[in-house]
Scaffold this motif. Sequence first.
Motif, PDB file in Angstrom:
ATOM      1  N   LEU A  71       0.914  -1.377  -0.122  1.00  0.00           N
ATOM      2  CA  LEU A  71       0.018  -0.005  -0.061  1.00  0.00           C
ATOM      3  C   LEU A  71       0.916   1.371  -0.146  1.00  0.00           C
ATOM      4  O   LEU A  71       1.733   1.403   1.041  1.00  0.00           O
ATOM      5  CB  LEU A  71      -0.922   0.181   1.287  1.00  0.00           C
ATOM      6  N   LEU A  72       0.594   2.030  -1.040  1.00  0.00           N
ATOM      7  CA  LEU A  72       1.550   3.156  -1.314  1.00  0.00           C
ATOM      8  C   LEU A  72       0.615   4.288  -0.885  1.00  0.00           C
ATOM      9  O   LEU A  72      -0.387   4.626  -1.416  1.00  0.00           O
ATOM     10  CB  LEU A  72       2.162   3.180  -2.585  1.00  0.00           C
ATOM     11  N   LEU A  73       1.035   5.149   0.386  1.00  0.00           N
ATOM     12  CA  LEU A  73      -0.085   6.130   0.828  1.00  0.00           C
ATOM     13  C   LEU A  73       0.779   7.624   0.777  1.00  0.00           C
ATOM     14  O   LEU A  73       1.923   7.481   0.852  1.00  0.00           O
ATOM     15  CB  LEU A  73      -0.220   5.825   2.448  1.00  0.00           C
ATOM     16  N   ARG A  74       0.368   8.483   0.500  1.00  0.00           N
ATOM     17  CA  ARG A  74       0.701  10.024   0.676  1.00  0.00           C
ATOM     18  C   ARG A  74      -0.389  10.808   1.097  1.00  0.00           C
ATOM     19  O   ARG A  74      -1.626  10.809   0.885  1.00  0.00           O
ATOM     20  CB  ARG A  74       0.959  10.612  -0.758  1.00  0.00           C
ATOM     21  N   ARG A  75      -0.096  11.757   2.322  1.00  0.00           N
ATOM     22  CA  ARG A  75      -1.046  12.497   2.930  1.00  0.00           C
ATOM     23  C   ARG A  75      -0.654  13.794   2.365  1.00  0.00           C
ATOM     24  O   ARG A  75       0.288  14.440   2.376  1.00  0.00           O
ATOM     25  CB  ARG A  75      -0.750  12.734   4.187  1.00  0.00           C
ATOM     26  N   VAL A  76      -1.684  14.589   1.744  1.00  0.00           N
ATOM     27  CA  VAL A  76      -1.712  15.732   0.896  1.00  0.00           C
ATOM     28  C   VAL A  76      -3.092  16.446   1.248  1.00  0.00           C
ATOM     29  O   VAL A  76      -4.311  15.916   0.902  1.00  0.00           O
ATOM     30  CB  VAL A  76      -1.101  15.701  -0.295  1.00  0.00           C
TER      31      VAL A  76
END
Length: 215
Positions: free
Chosen positions: A152-157
């Motif tokens: 799972l590749l996650l990014r908070r933006v």
Amino acid sequence: MNTRRISRDGTALLRRLREPAQPRPEQCGFCGRDLPPGHRHLVDVEERALACTCTACGLLFQQPGAAGGRFRTVPDRYLTDPEGGPDERAWSVLGIPVGTAFLFRNAALDQLLAFYPGPAGATESEVDEEDWERALGGSRLAAALEPDVEALLLRRVDHRVECFLVPIDVCYELVGRLRRCWHGFDGGAEARAELDAFFARLADRARPLPAAVTA
């Protein structure tokens, strides 16, 4: 003696010497065949490493019991969940200290792991099973995740969390890209632009999980 010809040939030779050497193509880790860009990978579950593979060798290791199960072919699926994914609460529960991370399960260790891309590569951290369940227990992407070969590749933006299920080699590609352009404490403008472009490509390529069937 033709001095003009010698001078012209010598100049051409010096020009070739100044030019950077063409990079050699990567080779299959099993048969040694030269590989094109975009070739497939296997995961060596014992060494926790990626191995480049040609199509023929990749198919060979897809056979049940091949090499005693040591190598697993990295799938080629990109998924997103239109019905919902992790939110900022999940981010806090998992204790992710940066804006981008990828998570997967190591089957040999029976351990959930998180990796945080940065200027020195990827920092590894263990994920508590209870925290994983609290943060992602209801996630359909997490339920679909294949150990060792997907993440799972996650990014908070902008107060939201982007989440994709991707092949594990894609995550290490991102690590390499960010490492080359990282500047300062937070990566700088170039790293942020690289992240924006990378996640935009993921969004274009990812396919949605089918809608959940309700009784």
